[in-house]
Write an enzyme that holds these catalytic residues in place. Structure first.
Site, PDB file in Angstrom:
ATOM      1  N   ASP A   1      23.517  17.862  61.703  1.00 38.31           N
ATOM      2  CA  ASP A   1      24.163  18.479  61.875  1.00 38.31           C
ATOM      3  C   ASP A   1      24.714  19.535  63.734  1.00 38.31           C
ATOM      4  O   ASP A   1      25.057  18.229  64.285  1.00 38.31           O
ATOM      5  CB  ASP A   1      23.269  19.664  62.014  1.00 38.31           C
ATOM      6  CG  ASP A   1      22.022  20.407  62.872  1.00 38.31           C
ATOM      7  OD1 ASP A   1      22.356  19.692  63.704  1.00 38.31           O
ATOM      8  OD2 ASP A   1      21.392  21.423  63.080  1.00 38.31           O
TER       9      ASP A   1
ATOM     10  N   ASP B   1      18.439  22.195  62.411  1.00 36.72           N
ATOM     11  CA  ASP B   1      17.457  23.087  62.805  1.00 36.72           C
ATOM     12  C   ASP B   1      17.382  24.050  62.523  1.00 36.72           C
ATOM     13  O   ASP B   1      16.214  25.363  62.071  1.00 36.72           O
ATOM     14  CB  ASP B   1      18.158  23.433  64.389  1.00 36.72           C
ATOM     15  CG  ASP B   1      19.492  23.547  63.914  1.00 36.72           C
ATOM     16  OD1 ASP B   1      20.094  23.816  62.985  1.00 36.72           O
ATOM     17  OD2 ASP B   1      20.740  24.770  64.993  1.00 36.72           O
TER      18      ASP B   1
ATOM     19  N   ASP C   1      18.535  22.295  56.414  1.00 30.09           N
ATOM     20  CA  ASP C   1      18.806  20.610  56.587  1.00 30.09           C
ATOM     21  C   ASP C   1      16.895  20.590  56.405  1.00 30.09           C
ATOM     22  O   ASP C   1      16.833  18.976  56.451  1.00 30.09           O
ATOM     23  CB  ASP C   1      18.573  20.787  58.237  1.00 30.09           C
ATOM     24  CG  ASP C   1      19.828  20.940  58.918  1.00 30.09           C
ATOM     25  OD1 ASP C   1      20.225  20.584  57.954  1.00 30.09           O
ATOM     26  OD2 ASP C   1      19.674  21.356  59.821  1.00 30.09           O
TER      27      ASP C   1
END
Length: 883
Positions: free
Chosen positions: A335, A611, A615
């Site tokens: 990410d 995080d 995800d």
């Protein structure tokens, strides 16, 4: 609708809704009992082979003890095998349990935080877990949204949705005309787990607990489709190879000996049955000898050692296999926010007209802002709007104290920012009575309101804005105007004052972490592709990709895709494009998981960083999930490794550890299989020559202890080698025993067997009492082996393997075996083996069937067997010279 007119739920409705819709708790994953987790360790293919070998060994020992009336020492072999099994499984279980406890400390979840709700017309405080469907929740700046809900009121409301979408700021409103059509979630909805950055509002709860979007993502992350790690696959192949070879040789022994008996001995049933039983015993012994008891423990020790050492590099490993799997990684899907970037908006450029006094700009930024800075920590953090906070951070870096400036001013009037106006304004006066109006907002709007552009043309402004926007940056324009006494600059919600002076523009972005570009370069050099999956805009994602080095000017539009376009691809189209994709922008929670599964279907080994709650499904689906230390509890629960310092460079260190770990496992296999080949050939040779093994059960137990436990610890404790980061990822389909390893194992094992067999023949046909007599004694008929000769043979066998351990350590390192930097553990264990062998021979007596040797014998054995190491050093020197 006004909050004071909302009555909310009654006490009866609260209980009714709690029963009907459930509590506001995300159900944690069920914790499996410790005994089940321990039993899972026995699913390893090599452990299964060991169990079979252990059972066969018990059968042999029982026959020898009760049928042949031999001593209790016959049970040492099965005891050794089962001890090795329990040690390997027990260590793996212990280290994973310990990591889980550390993880639990890192990952505390608090459902007891208080939130304000309206019930029966009265505001009241309840814990987050007590919020129910239909509750009216009062939203304030800084709070975490406790459940999903529809907004009834929204005043300058901006929410950080990065935990669900990766997008750090989403504007929320109840005005339908201002809804964002591209938003992942409706503009009049607030979602559980997101954070209010500024503004306030009121919402009606529409989903609680597992039924929230946060809960649905967590539920998807719980689906644990067990994906075999590359090491699992390698051990499956190795286990099958060892089993097939052992059984093939065992069958050959049975057939060969039966043919020998039939062709050379008059057939007699009782004699044949006794001979056949002995043949089966030899065949089973060979199967037991061929199984590398120490390999599972060596792997466990290597993984556990790496797990503990990786914690020092800010990698908290929860699953042992993740240590090694990181070394096989071919793709990292990461990410953006918080992993590649600092997750803190900062001013990247401040382009202000030279005619504007610096003090005027500083005063305007300090006065015309709703954000605050928390200066209590090691570094300042923003409270409120991140974009406005970036301006205050810029002031802080300039050495200006915005609080002192604000305290010196008196606010006359202010106009808050709205999406309709696209600007905000504040009128202030200072202690001397000077009155000023400061305006801040969209540059094109603020410039259009200004009469004095300070020599800047609209074309110049547009060109600068286009440049910043192409880099994915946010922009703000500034203007100011001195106010006359009695002048009212604001009327009916807009600025009516004329004569604004355009001061300039600022570009604001979430900067990349200082170490990310180098870290990405390192993993790229290691042959690992990095793909960005973010909820941010394509322009921002592309610019971040350019800054970290994965996006170049030669990349085409095919390398970037939005979440909507990604979702529209069918599976076949996705497989055609997936390896060429570098960036997915405006990604949705399940997009990353689908990307991971598509890459895996193409044979890639995928690691995922994340995080946020969004995800979690991808973290669970990947071969290795890497969560961030300050990430959500859902993300960390779904991961295999937690990066404590949130640094991408720590991921590169994990790759280095994983690759070095695999090399260490290969070195142990190299060492162990060489020993096994020698032992098997001695058993095989004895089967056809009528020669019993010259090594007793207790001696073999000591040899196994050296070759399994001690050698495992020595080779497992070798430090990581940075040079592995210059290699391409290994092919997961390539067998763990490579061609150079096969040459080494067969060549060295065959040579050792030939030397030992020749030495054994010499000992059996001489009456040796000192090694200084070698070459001076006549060769007689078979005189058998004395206790002294057995001791010499036993010690020679051990020292051949001892020196070969150094060769295994240096295998394919490009270094000398005498390179001992950071190898204190290896040296200590080598010394332990040396001392242990001397002690056993000198005091072992009847237990080990040995007698003490002369000092001259020790010197001759050690020097002669060390030729194994010197020959290895010579070959390594020659290879280095050629390369």
């Amino acid at each position: 609708m006004q909050s004071e007119h909302i009555t909310g739920l009654t006490a009866h409705q609260v209980e009714e809704n709690r029963l009907k819709y459930g509590e506001n708790i995300i159900t944690p994953p069920p914790r499996r009992p410790a005994w089940k987790l321990f039993l899972e360790k026995f699913r390893d293919p090599l452990i299964i082979i060991l169990l079979i070998a252990g059972v066969l060994s018990v059968g042999i020992s029982c026959y020898e003890y009760w049928g042949l009336h031999e001593g209790a020492t016959v049970f040492f072999e099965p005891v050794g095998i089962f001890a090795a099994i329990l040690l390997a499984t027990g260590l793996a279980f212990y280290f994973e349990q310990k990591a889980d406890k550390e993880f639990a400390i890192l990952n505390k979840v608090n459902d007891d935080e208080l939130v304000q709700v309206i019930r029966e017309g009265n505001p009241t405080m309840v814990t987050k877990r007590e919020v129910v469907y239909g509750d009216i929740v009062v939203i304030t700046t800084g709070m975490e949204i406790p459940a999903d809900g529809q907004l009834l009121e929204a005043v300058s409301l901006n929410i950080d949705e990065s935990t669900l979408t990766g997008e750090p700021m989403a504007h929320k409103t109840t005005v339908e005309a201002d809804f964002d059509p591209d938003a992942t979630f409706p503009s009049d909805h607030a979602m559980r787990g997101t954070k209010v950055m500024e503004g306030h509002g009121v919402m009606r709860v529409t989903a609680v607990g597992d039924h929230t979007e946060n809960g649905k993502v967590f539920e998807a992350a719980r689906i644990d489709d067990h994906i075999k790690t590359p090491l699992d696959e390698q051990f499956d192949k190795l286990g099958r190879l060892i089993t097939r070879c052992a059984y093939a040789v065992a069958v050959a022994i049975v057939i060969g000996r039966v043919v020998m008996y039939v062709t050379s001995t008059p057939f007699e049933w009782m004699s044949f049955m006794a001979y056949l039983l002995q043949t089966f015993m030899i065949a089973v012994t060979l199967v037991v000898v061929s199984v590398p008891e120490g390999l599972p423990m060596a792997v466990t020790l290597a993984l556990a050692y790496s797990m503990r050492r990786m914690l020092k590099t800010n990698n908290l490993v929860r699953k042992l296999h993740a240590c090694e799997t990181m070394g096989a990684t071919t793709v990292i899907c990461t990410d953006k926010t918080g992993t590649l970037t600092q997750n803190q908006m900062r001013v990247s450029a401040m382009k202000i007209s030279d005619t504007i006094p610096h003090d005027l700009l500083v005063e305007g930024i300090a006065a015309n802002s709703t954000a605050e800075l928390d200066l209590s920590g090691e570094k300042p953090s923003v409270i409120g709007n991140p974009t406005e906070g970036a301006l205050l951070l810029w002031l802080h870096d300039q050495g200006a104290d915005y609080r002192k400036i604000r305290d010196s001013l008196t606010t006359i009037d202010e106009l808050p920012f709205t999406t309709e106006r696209k600007y905000m304004a504040t009128a202030v006066s200072n202690a001397s009575g000077r009155r000023m109006l400061y305006v801040k907002g969209a540059p094109e709007i603020v410039f259009g309101m200004s009469d004095d552009a300070c020599g800047t043309s609209r074309a110049e402004i547009d060109r600068e804005l286009l440049e910043f926007q192409n880099q994915g940056m946010r922009t703000l324009g500034f203007a100011c105007k001195p106010l006359d006494d009695g002048e009212d600059p604001v009327k009916d919600g807009k600025i009516v004052a004329n004569g604004l002076t355009f001061m300039g523009i600022a570009s604001i972005s979430d900067p990349i972490r200082p170490d990310v570009a180098d870290a990405v370069k390192d993993v790229n050099n290691a042959g690992i592709n990095v793909k960005i999956v973010t909820g941010d805009t394509p322009a921002t994602a592309r610019e971040i990709g350019r800054q970290i080095g994965i996006w170049t000017d030669t990349d085409s539009a095919e390398a970037i895709i939005t979440g909507q376009e990604f979702e529209a691809l069918d599976d076949e189209q996705l497989l055609q494009r997936v390896e060429g994709l570098k960036i997915i922008a405006r990604a949705r929670p399940m997009d990353k998981k689908r990307l991971v599964e598509a890459l895996q279907s193409k044979g890639e080994v995928v690691a995922v960083t994340g995080d946020g709650t969004n995800d979690a499904p991808a973290l669970k689906a990947a071969q290795v999930g890497l969560s961030m230390g300050d990430g959500t509890s859902v993300a960390k629960e779904a991961s295999d490794i937690t990066i404590i310092d949130n640094s991408f460079s720590s991921i590169g260190k994990a790759v280095m550890w994983g690759r070095s770990l695999y090399r260490n496992i290969q070195r142990f296999i190299l060492f162990q299989m060489t020993v096994n080949i020698v032992a098997c050939l001695i058993v095989l040779c004895g089967a056809f020559m009528g020669m019993q093994s010259p090594l007793t059960v207790t001696q073999m137990l000591w040899v196994n202890l050296i070759m399994d436990t001690f050698a495992a610890m020595a080779l497992a404790s070798l430090p990581p080698t940075p040079s592995v980061m210059h290699d391409a990822p290994r092919d997961r389909r390539e067998f763990i025993i490579t061609r150079p390893m096969r040459r080494f194992i067969i060549g060295t094992g065959g040579l050792f067997f030939a030397v030992l067999l020749a030495f054994l023949y010499y000992l059996k046909h001489t009456d040796l009492t000192s090694l200084t007599q070698i070459g001076h004694l006549p060769i007689h008929n078979d005189t058998g082996l004395s206790a002294y000769e057995l001791s010499v043979f036993f010690t020679t066998f051990v020292f051949l393997q001892f020196w070969n351990m150094f060769n295994a350590r240096a295998f394919e390192t490009g270094r000398s075996a005498f390179h001992f930097k950071d190898c204190e553990g290896f040296v200590a264990i080598a010394v332990m083996i040396l001392i242990g062998q001397v002690m056993i021979v000198n005091v072992g007596d009847e237990l080990f069937n040995v007698v003490p040797l002369h000092i001259s014998d020790w010197v001759i054995i050690i020097l002669s067997t060390s030729s194994v190491l010197w020959i290895g050093e010579l070959l390594r020197w020659w290879e280095r010279r050629l390369s």
